[in-house]
Design a protein around this motif. Structure first.
Motif: not given
Length: 60
Positions: A1-15
């Motif tokens: 299975m090939p490796d996949i690179e994913v760039n994500i950003e994560i933000f606090c749902a509250r603030c």
């Protein structure tokens, strides 16, 4: 299975604070998953809310 690179950003749902540094990948049920630690600001706010609730109970 090939490796996949994913760039994500994560933000606090509250603030809305950026919490990408609080995220890590884990293996869950033989799949990759994210583990997210709570936002430091919201943790502090919750901690302080506990003190406010305690103070209200003591004054009654």
């Amino acid at each position: 299975m090939p490796d996949i690179e994913v760039n994500i950003e994560i933000f606090c749902a509250r603030c809305g604070a950026g919490i990408c540094n609080n995220a890590s990948t884990i293996s869950y049920r033989n799949r990759d998953a994210f583990s997210i630690e709570p936002c430091e600001k919201c943790l502090t706010d919750s901690y302080n809310d506990g003190y406010k609730d305690r103070d209200k109970e003591e004054s009654i």
